[in-house]
Scaffold this motif. Structure first.
Motif, short mmCIF file in Angstrom:
data_model
loop_
_atom_site.label_atom_id
_atom_site.label_comp_id
_atom_site.label_asym_id
_atom_site.label_seq_id
_atom_site.Cartn_x
_atom_site.Cartn_y
_atom_site.Cartn_z
N VAL A 40 -7.53 125.48 30.01
CA VAL A 40 -7.02 126.71 29.41
C VAL A 40 -7.11 126.60 27.88
O VAL A 40 -7.34 127.57 27.19
CB VAL A 40 -5.58 126.99 29.88
N THR A 41 -6.99 125.37 27.39
CA THR A 41 -7.27 125.04 25.98
C THR A 41 -8.25 123.87 26.02
O THR A 41 -8.58 123.36 27.09
CB THR A 41 -6.00 124.64 25.20
N ALA A 42 -8.68 123.42 24.86
CA ALA A 42 -9.60 122.28 24.80
C ALA A 42 -8.86 120.94 24.72
O ALA A 42 -9.48 119.90 24.54
CB ALA A 42 -10.54 122.42 23.61
N ALA A 43 -7.54 120.96 24.90
CA ALA A 43 -6.75 119.73 24.85
C ALA A 43 -6.94 118.92 26.12
O ALA A 43 -7.12 119.47 27.21
CB ALA A 43 -5.27 120.07 24.67
N ASN A 44 -6.90 117.60 25.99
CA ASN A 44 -6.96 116.73 27.16
C ASN A 44 -5.83 117.09 28.12
O ASN A 44 -4.79 117.61 27.70
CB ASN A 44 -6.85 115.27 26.75
N VAL A 45 -6.04 116.83 29.42
CA VAL A 45 -5.06 117.18 30.44
C VAL A 45 -4.45 115.93 31.05
O VAL A 45 -5.05 114.87 31.06
CB VAL A 45 -5.69 118.08 31.53
N LYS A 46 -3.22 116.09 31.56
CA LYS A 46 -2.48 114.99 32.18
C LYS A 46 -2.47 115.16 33.69
O LYS A 46 -2.26 116.27 34.19
CB LYS A 46 -1.03 114.98 31.68
N GLY A 47 -2.63 114.06 34.40
CA GLY A 47 -2.59 114.08 35.85
C GLY A 47 -1.18 114.11 36.38
O GLY A 47 -0.23 113.74 35.69
N LYS A 48 -1.02 114.52 37.63
CA LYS A 48 0.31 114.64 38.22
C LYS A 48 0.92 113.28 38.58
O LYS A 48 2.12 113.18 38.75
CB LYS A 48 0.29 115.56 39.43
N ASN A 49 0.08 112.26 38.69
CA ASN A 49 0.58 110.95 39.09
C ASN A 49 0.65 109.95 37.94
O ASN A 49 0.70 108.76 38.16
CB ASN A 49 -0.29 110.38 40.22
N GLY A 50 0.63 110.45 36.71
CA GLY A 50 0.83 109.57 35.57
C GLY A 50 -0.37 109.32 34.68
O GLY A 50 -0.23 108.70 33.63
#
Length: 174
Positions: A40-50
């Motif tokens: 949705v943005t160009a920022a890195n994304v975080k996973g749901k499991n850490g």
């Protein structure tokens, strides 16, 4: 057949299912397919499991769907964030209207539901959103992978092998 000329868009947001995103990205790259991860943005994304950061190549706002051969939507809870983006939904609709493969796994079906492209089609998903799929007009099938035209759906991480085989086969046929 060489897939070196193919480009696949992978949609990502925070709380993605690590195994589904990572496996899809690297399995496609293994076939020498160009993969662009868009958020949705160009920022890195975080996973749901850490997993703290997975690189994003572009914002979905900058995506021109005419330059892609398929779109892949991994699951986890990221699809709930993705489906809130008008541009994400437009991307999915554009890819579907062009007859390009639209591939979802797990909760990824939420994005196709919100894009309005599952009605009258056979599909599968994680059982947690089965009612959502049915209420959106899909015929739900409890199988590892369901292919209905250009819509390629799968249930859970354990189904990643058959799902990616179906995605790659669709790219070979295109």
């Amino acid at each position: 057949m060489s897939l070196k000329t193919k480009r696949v868009l992978v949609l990502a947001a925070d709380y993605f299912e690590e195994s589904e995103l990572i496996y899809a990205v690297y399995r496609l790259k293994e076939e020498e397919i160009e993969v662009v991860v868009a958020g949705v943005t160009a920022a890195n994304v975080k996973g749901k499991n850490g997993m703290v950061a997975f690189p994003v190549d572009a914002s979905v706002e900058d995506i021109d769907t005419t330059t892609f051969d398929a779109v892949v939507i991994p699951g986890g809870f990221a699809p709930d964030l993705l489906r809130r983006s008008t541009r994400v939904l437009d991307v999915v609709r554009e890819m579907d209207a062009a007859g390009k493969p639209v591939a979802t796994v797990c909760h990824g079906g939420w994005v196709t539901i919100s894009a309005g492209i599952v009605s009258g089609r056979k599909a599968t998903s994680v059982s947690a959103i089965k009612d959502d799929m049915v209420n959106a007009g899909a015929t739900y099938v409890d199988e590892a992978v369901v292919v209905d035209g250009n819509l390629i759906t799968s249930r859970v991480p354990a189904d990643m092998g058959p799902w990616m085989k179906a995605v790659i086969a669709a790219l070979e046929e295109a």
